[in-house]
Design an enzyme around this catalytic site. Structure first.
Site, PDB file in Angstrom:
ATOM      1  N   ARG A   1       0.917  -1.374   0.125  1.00 28.25           N
ATOM      2  CA  ARG A   1      -0.258  -0.147  -0.064  1.00 28.25           C
ATOM      3  C   ARG A   1       0.981   1.255   0.008  1.00 28.25           C
ATOM      4  O   ARG A   1       0.857   1.907  -0.885  1.00 28.25           O
ATOM      5  CB  ARG A   1      -0.979  -0.139   1.157  1.00 28.25           C
ATOM      6  CG  ARG A   1      -2.151   1.033   1.157  1.00 28.25           C
ATOM      7  CD  ARG A   1      -1.869   2.474   1.303  1.00 28.25           C
ATOM      8  NE  ARG A   1      -1.258   2.634   2.708  1.00 28.25           N
ATOM      9  CZ  ARG A   1      -0.864   3.860   3.317  1.00 28.25           C
ATOM     10  NH1 ARG A   1      -0.838   4.906   2.308  1.00 28.25           N
ATOM     11  NH2 ARG A   1      -0.412   3.922   4.300  1.00 28.25           N
ATOM     12  N   ASP A   2       1.383   1.440   1.181  1.00 32.51           N
ATOM     13  CA  ASP A   2       2.304   2.770   1.389  1.00 32.51           C
ATOM     14  C   ASP A   2       3.589   2.883   0.084  1.00 32.51           C
ATOM     15  O   ASP A   2       3.747   3.723  -0.249  1.00 32.51           O
ATOM     16  CB  ASP A   2       2.931   3.054   2.640  1.00 32.51           C
ATOM     17  CG  ASP A   2       2.966   4.508   2.868  1.00 32.51           C
ATOM     18  OD1 ASP A   2       2.870   5.111   1.991  1.00 32.51           O
ATOM     19  OD2 ASP A   2       3.596   4.730   4.041  1.00 32.51           O
TER      20      ASP A   2
ATOM     21  N   HIS B   1       5.010   4.709  12.767  1.00 30.26           N
ATOM     22  CA  HIS B   1       5.260   4.769  11.183  1.00 30.26           C
ATOM     23  C   HIS B   1       6.184   5.798  10.764  1.00 30.26           C
ATOM     24  O   HIS B   1       5.962   6.975  10.852  1.00 30.26           O
ATOM     25  CB  HIS B   1       3.903   4.815  10.522  1.00 30.26           C
ATOM     26  CG  HIS B   1       3.619   4.806   8.855  1.00 30.26           C
ATOM     27  ND1 HIS B   1       3.359   3.781   8.239  1.00 30.26           N
ATOM     28  CD2 HIS B   1       4.225   5.977   8.054  1.00 30.26           C
ATOM     29  CE1 HIS B   1       3.614   4.292   6.954  1.00 30.26           C
ATOM     30  NE2 HIS B   1       3.932   5.512   7.067  1.00 30.26           N
TER      31      HIS B   1
ATOM     32  N   HIS C   1       9.399   7.426   7.881  1.00 34.57           N
ATOM     33  CA  HIS C   1      10.134   7.481   6.613  1.00 34.57           C
ATOM     34  C   HIS C   1      11.451   7.820   6.861  1.00 34.57           C
ATOM     35  O   HIS C   1      11.730   8.446   7.895  1.00 34.57           O
ATOM     36  CB  HIS C   1       9.189   8.285   5.658  1.00 34.57           C
ATOM     37  CG  HIS C   1       7.613   7.846   5.162  1.00 34.57           C
ATOM     38  ND1 HIS C   1       7.607   7.328   3.891  1.00 34.57           N
ATOM     39  CD2 HIS C   1       6.626   7.648   5.715  1.00 34.57           C
ATOM     40  CE1 HIS C   1       6.343   6.883   3.731  1.00 34.57           C
ATOM     41  NE2 HIS C   1       5.731   7.050   4.800  1.00 34.57           N
TER      42      HIS C   1
ATOM     43  N   CYS D   1      10.656   7.599  -4.818  1.00 35.00           N
ATOM     44  CA  CYS D   1      11.575   7.686  -5.413  1.00 35.00           C
ATOM     45  C   CYS D   1      12.763   8.022  -4.507  1.00 35.00           C
ATOM     46  O   CYS D   1      12.517   9.319  -4.130  1.00 35.00           O
ATOM     47  CB  CYS D   1      11.807   8.181  -6.605  1.00 35.00           C
ATOM     48  SG  CYS D   1      13.149   8.279  -7.589  1.00 35.00           S
TER      49      CYS D   1
ATOM     50  N   ASN E   1       9.361   4.376   2.952  1.00 30.65           N
ATOM     51  CA  ASN E   1       9.219   3.936   4.073  1.00 30.65           C
ATOM     52  C   ASN E   1      10.630   3.262   4.818  1.00 30.65           C
ATOM     53  O   ASN E   1      11.476   3.089   3.969  1.00 30.65           O
ATOM     54  CB  ASN E   1       8.172   2.644   4.381  1.00 30.65           C
ATOM     55  CG  ASN E   1       6.940   2.927   4.049  1.00 30.65           C
ATOM     56  OD1 ASN E   1       6.377   3.098   3.070  1.00 30.65           O
ATOM     57  ND2 ASN E   1       6.070   3.498   4.973  1.00 30.65           N
TER      58      ASN E   1
END
Lengths: 301, 301
Positions: free
Chosen positions: B16-17, B207, B209, B240, B249
């Site tokens: 998903r992410d 969560h 990144h 990207c 992530n």
């Protein structure tokens, strides 16, 4: 988290560790990078290494570079050496801060300097004598402090034995280095907790590579464990990130970002560090792994 | 460091992410990635999102993908929704774990779903009713929990207000999300310390990144602060790495490496995660930012 220090001293290693595996670049390009690095406000710069020019051709101009350093009088410059002869060359070039590397693992030690770890340790008094006779200081950097590419995990006792020997020989500073970028926060905390009680007030630094993505996490763990001296390079210079197994130092700008937002001061200006990373990328002619170089600072409102 | 947990549950969000900002790929390629992800041993997989196909064309096949999930009966699949209608579609597709995103910052909330943060919060009871009527669970994910790309730093009180509202509305789980990859360990520790006392035993995830290089450091800080649920994607899929401001992530394999070497179990096999990252790289057709994908595991002796 009140145990975090108010200040961490960053040593900028892009000129030495950052460039050593690159194709040799002209002295003028190094000086351009050095100007940008000094402009960040960093107080300590590892300028070069006095080692075999045939083994490390990128640093064959060590004496020429050293001759240019006097004008940056707000910065303490250091040079890495691997032997008493290297220390003599560094002192002759008027360096006043000598780094001597001892690998904790025999496999890496033999590959790197052709001596066992014990043999390299036994040379420490010669290095100390050469430096102290000229009013210079010696930092012993313990390489492969967590893992060796040849011997596997390094037993912590091997590190502690070098720590004890080095302090006994009168070195001025110590550092533990994650030479191949395998350390993780818990292993860092554990080793620092074993080293610190043995060294009284001797300054202790740490050196990380981001090879397995955990470089900043390890650096932060080191700071949580009481380390206030960290090596870093602008751009994360130090090995092509796209070659298997190779990787750069933790990026100065990424480290400064993390420390700033943790309430920890460095002398380094973040935007100037990003600007220096742009210069680093230009002088080596390829992309660099720094995150801030791509993403920039957050909106700090 | 005895406060570290014995186990951390990873939710694999690559489907998903990870894929949402990629060019759409065929369902067959998603299933190839899903097979590889499931083979890692991970127990929770965010499979897709039931959102506007025109806004997120890469996930337009949500119902078709959902129809393929029943055969992976050892895994709990979740789907992200942004509205009651999305929740109904997810339930109709037999998802039993619904993620509803509420942005703590109005700027991001309006850009993302066309509602203010308070308006999005007010919809939580509708989502909960739809899910619970069908025996499904609801996790509220609080986006932009640290910073918003439009509004700057997010006042922690905005996060706490959503936490309080969501728990009052009977949600089953909560998560705090560093949507734009700006969090750092100290800010993570601080926010987790404020959230945890308010939620009793409600599961709380985080969560991250890796946009500014601090993703793993932040994840480890979250674990130190008591979080035992983390999102990650194989390869660090999710944007990207070479586009300014975009980033993936935290990479599952990098996270598993760090946790394993910190004595923390996950259900994920490291070599299988690296193999899944290789599949992820192939299905999207470009390099991915994962460190382990390049460097591999250390010599563990």
């Amino acid at each position: 988290m009140s145990e975090l220090p108010a200040k961490v001293d960053i040593r900028e290693v892009s000129l030495r560790d950052g460039l050593q595996i690159e194709q040799p670049i002209p002295l003028s390009a190094k000086l351009e990078l050095l100007e940008a690095v000094v402009a960040t406000g960093v107080r300590e710069v590892e300028a070069t290494a006095f080692v075999s020019p045939s083994k490390v051709p990128a640093l064959a101009d060590a004496a020429e570079l050293a001759a240019e350093l006097a004008r940056f009088d707000q910065v303490e410059f250091s040079a890495l050496v691997a032997s008493p002869n290297g220390a003599k060359r560094a002192i002759a070039a008027e360096l006043r801060s000598i780094e001597y590397v001892v690998s904790a693992a025999d496999g890496h030690s033999r590959a790197n300097v052709g001596r066992s770890s014990a043999e390299a340790t036994a040379v420490i008094p010669d290095i100390v004598a050469i430096a102290h006779d000229s009013g210079a200081t010696v930092e012993v950097i313990i390489a492969t402090a967590w893992d060796c590419p040849f011997d596997g995990p390094t037993p912590p006792q091997r590190v502690l034995d070098i720590v004890d020997a080095a302090t006994g020989f009168g070195v001025d500073r110590l550092a533990i280095a994650d030479t191949i970028g395998t350390a993780t926060p818990r292993r860092v905390s554990d080793l620092v907790a074993q080293v610190r009680p043995r060294i009284a007030d001797l300054p202790l630094g740490a050196h990380f590579h981001n090879t397995r993505g955990a470089g900043l996490a390890s650096a932060y763990a080191a700071v949580q464990a009481g380390i206030t001296r960290l090596d870093a390079s602008v751009g994360g210079l130090g090995g092509c990130p796209f070659a298997p197994g190779a990787s750069g130092n933790i990026a100065t700008e990424d480290l400064v970002y993390l420390l700033r937002d943790s309430g920890i001061d460095t002398d380094v200006d973040l935007q100037a560090a990003i600007a220096a990373a742009v210069v680093a990328r230009a002088v080596v002619g390829h992309d660099l792994p720094s995150a801030l170089l791509r993403a920039g600072d957050r909106i700090t409102g």
